[in-house]
Write a protein that holds these residues in place. Sequence first.
Motif: not given
Length: 409
Positions: A244-267
């Motif tokens: 996801l372009g602009g994605n960060r581990l800690l803060l939202d950027g152009l989309g939700p931060n990595a930890l926030a989207r982990f369940d939907r996008d990985v699990l």
Amino acid sequence: MKAIRLLMVVAAAALSLGATPRPADNWVGSWATAQQLPEDRNALPDVDLQDSSLRQVVRLSLGGQRLRVLLSNAFGTAPLLVGAAHVARAPAADRAAIDPRSDRALTFDGAPSVLIPAGASYWSDPVTFDAPPRAIVAVTIYLPRAPQRQTSHPGSRATSYLVHGNHVGDADLPGARHFEHWYQLAGIAVAAPPPATAIVAFGDSITDGHGATDNGNDRWPDRLADRLQATPGMRGHGVLNMGLGGNRLLLDGLGPNALARFDRDVLAQPGVRHLILLGGINDLGTLTRDAPADPDAHAALVARMIGVYRQIVARARGAGIRVYGATILPDGTSAYYHPDALSEADRQAVNAWIRAPGHFDAVIDWDEVTRDPADPRRMRKELDSGDGLHPSAEGYRVMAAAIPLALFR
């Protein structure tokens, strides 16, 4: 009561005579993309999506004879009505035309339309469909009315097509408006025999493919899929690009931060058993992009980034997923982040933690294969897209070539 007992006896007899239920399919992700709320410049006007057909062209990784499609209303604020949807083979990645012989109507719980709740996604029913590995596929959806807040993947690097009216089964869409974004489309899974599995590529714009060729399918996850399909014994793996372009581990950027989207996008991805994690360059860069930071702020950033890595590894392993940590690429000549010496020290500290034994199931050292030996702070010129931050198509090829395929055996 006697009649009910008789019906039960007849049903049991039918089962004993061979009326066995169909074995459950082993669904494995073949294509997917991360979802976000599009920025204003990447959103379509509501009038464009009112009474419209949207044809979106993607390339599968794993092949199969049955598939299902995932539509998304993850960022919608009201139910999304999809009036009709079709899937078909496409003769080319950069055209709206489909092969009409391959066209199949999709259903949802047996119906040709579906109302997807706000914040949710919805799988179509399985459909028989000849989908060879790396097939180019077009998904066409008809929207009777525009979504209330769009769900999108702006960095598609693939051309999509839009016309008004219901044209989901048309062999071509002459005069269609076109753009390089995906909307309301989240994934395609195929029925594949065990032990087929999916590999999730989880990261930012470097995984998303900034610097790759539009309609060229030459991002590093695409190149990994090519390698797997060219290697006997490794063809039973799907590769899902969750960059996801602009994605960060800690803060939202152009989309939700990595930890926030982990369940939907990985699990939530079907069949996922492997995860390649490349993330953090945007966290490092944004700390000092607008002004210098003191050493304490740098140290705190590194510690928090490592904390997120630990969270992702723990969650993935808890779901039976092996996690491979990728080192952060050099960005010393980035005109966007213009990193200073402290920023480079942060990158080195994070990479040292990634390389340390015991943190990941394996390490993919992309820093080592992309850095300039004469100046390790910068990317090799022949691999640089020109901005000092993102690899070129050749850089993505080199990245994919550096992944040991034995990780997925």
